[in-house]
Design a protein around this motif. Structure first.
Motif, mmCIF file in Angstrom:
data_model
loop_
_atom_site.group_PDB
_atom_site.id
_atom_site.type_symbol
_atom_site.label_atom_id
_atom_site.label_comp_id
_atom_site.label_asym_id
_atom_site.label_seq_id
_atom_site.Cartn_x
_atom_site.Cartn_y
_atom_site.Cartn_z
ATOM 1 N N CYS A 55 -60.651 -87.259 -21.496
ATOM 2 C CA CYS A 55 -60.971 -86.145 -21.153
ATOM 3 C C CYS A 55 -60.494 -86.114 -19.585
ATOM 4 O O CYS A 55 -60.278 -86.914 -18.954
ATOM 5 C CB CYS A 55 -62.478 -86.101 -20.954
ATOM 6 S SG CYS A 55 -63.228 -84.283 -20.508
ATOM 7 N N ASP A 57 -62.164 -84.946 -16.997
ATOM 8 C CA ASP A 57 -63.131 -85.123 -16.209
ATOM 9 C C ASP A 57 -62.852 -86.409 -15.235
ATOM 10 O O ASP A 57 -62.519 -87.550 -15.778
ATOM 11 C CB ASP A 57 -64.304 -85.588 -16.985
ATOM 12 C CG ASP A 57 -65.655 -85.500 -15.946
ATOM 13 O OD1 ASP A 57 -65.867 -86.225 -15.308
ATOM 14 O OD2 ASP A 57 -66.861 -85.108 -16.841
ATOM 15 N N GLY A 84 -62.414 -82.296 -23.411
ATOM 16 C CA GLY A 84 -62.776 -82.698 -24.516
ATOM 17 C C GLY A 84 -61.935 -83.172 -25.585
ATOM 18 O O GLY A 84 -61.841 -82.400 -26.788
ATOM 19 N N HIS A 121 -66.874 -89.087 -24.114
ATOM 20 C CA HIS A 121 -67.850 -89.503 -22.727
ATOM 21 C C HIS A 121 -69.207 -88.458 -22.706
ATOM 22 O O HIS A 121 -69.246 -87.176 -23.191
ATOM 23 C CB HIS A 121 -67.294 -89.393 -21.502
ATOM 24 C CG HIS A 121 -66.943 -88.219 -20.789
ATOM 25 N ND1 HIS A 121 -67.824 -87.452 -19.828
ATOM 26 C CD2 HIS A 121 -65.790 -87.275 -21.049
ATOM 27 C CE1 HIS A 121 -67.266 -86.299 -19.761
ATOM 28 N NE2 HIS A 121 -66.126 -86.181 -20.469
ATOM 29 N N CYS A 124 -70.131 -84.186 -21.347
ATOM 30 C CA CYS A 124 -68.632 -83.813 -21.319
ATOM 31 C C CYS A 124 -68.853 -82.157 -21.375
ATOM 32 O O CYS A 124 -69.159 -81.639 -22.215
ATOM 33 C CB CYS A 124 -67.830 -84.110 -22.460
ATOM 34 S SG CYS A 124 -66.214 -83.615 -22.633
ATOM 35 N N ALA A 125 -68.168 -81.560 -20.484
ATOM 36 C CA ALA A 125 -68.138 -80.015 -20.171
ATOM 37 C C ALA A 125 -67.306 -79.423 -21.150
ATOM 38 O O ALA A 125 -67.681 -78.437 -21.794
ATOM 39 C CB ALA A 125 -67.704 -79.595 -18.818
ATOM 40 N N GLY A 126 -66.167 -80.211 -21.693
ATOM 41 C CA GLY A 126 -65.076 -79.732 -22.704
ATOM 42 C C GLY A 126 -65.754 -79.872 -24.015
ATOM 43 O O GLY A 126 -65.252 -79.190 -24.978
HETATM 44 ZN ZN LIG Z 1 -65.215 -84.315 -20.683
#
Ligand SMILES: [Zn+2]
Length: 173
Positions: A55, A57, A84, A121, A124-126
């Protein structure tokens, strides 16, 4: 912004990179020594590489790099990042797949990477789904990467929990 300050003329163009690549292929092909291929990669680049599809992130870069260094003895990790990536690989959008695969191929063919790790993870925003869905997506991602039939030793699927520790949940080959 003043565009005159942008030294565009000094930036190598893609065609010139393409020619350089083609020339090195010809050189490599003239001496076909398959058995020492990986060793020569390591010597040429002064180290052993692995590939991570991770990711974007910022919290998960160092944990993945450290896990690969500590557990597989690699010197460098080529990091391919997306929001993501497990969702992208599992769902199989053609454009996303082509982009990720093109970068994996550079790592495998140019750096001699023999390990590909795909990670999902916590938080995760994605790909904001449950851990169970992430694990399903990671397994699908491993299957997807295997379908590319790359000359690698292993494809690993990892989960990174809220303690930011890498846990291998899927391993192939
Ligand atoms: Zn993520």
């Amino acid at each position: 912004m003043d565009q005159k300050q942008n030294p565009r003329g000094k930036v190598p163009s893609f065609p010139s990179i393409g020619r350089a690549t083609a020339a090195s292929r010809v050189t490599a092909a003239s001496k076909p020594k398959a058995a020492t291929h990986v060793e020569s990669h390591e010597k040429r680049h002064h180290g052993k590489f692995a590939t991570a599809i991770n990711c974007m992130d910022g919290r998960v870069q160092v944990p993945v790099i450290n896990w690969l260094k500590e557990n597989l003895g690699v010197d460098y990790v080529d990091m391919i990042t997306e929001p993501g990536p497990d969702k992208l690989l599992a769902e199989g959008d053609t454009r996303a797949l082509n982009s990720i695969k093109a970068r994996v191929l550079i790592s495998v063919n140019k750096h001699g990477s023999d390990t590909i790790l795909v990670a999902a993870h916590d938080d995760c925003a994605g790909n904001p789904v449950s851990r169970a869905q992430h694990e399903t997506d990671v397994r699908q991602s491993v299957i997807r990467i295997q379908s590319w039939k790359l000359p690698v030793k292993r494809v690993l699927g990892a989960w990174i929990g809220d303690d930011w520790k890498v846990e291998i949940i899927e391993a192939s080959r």
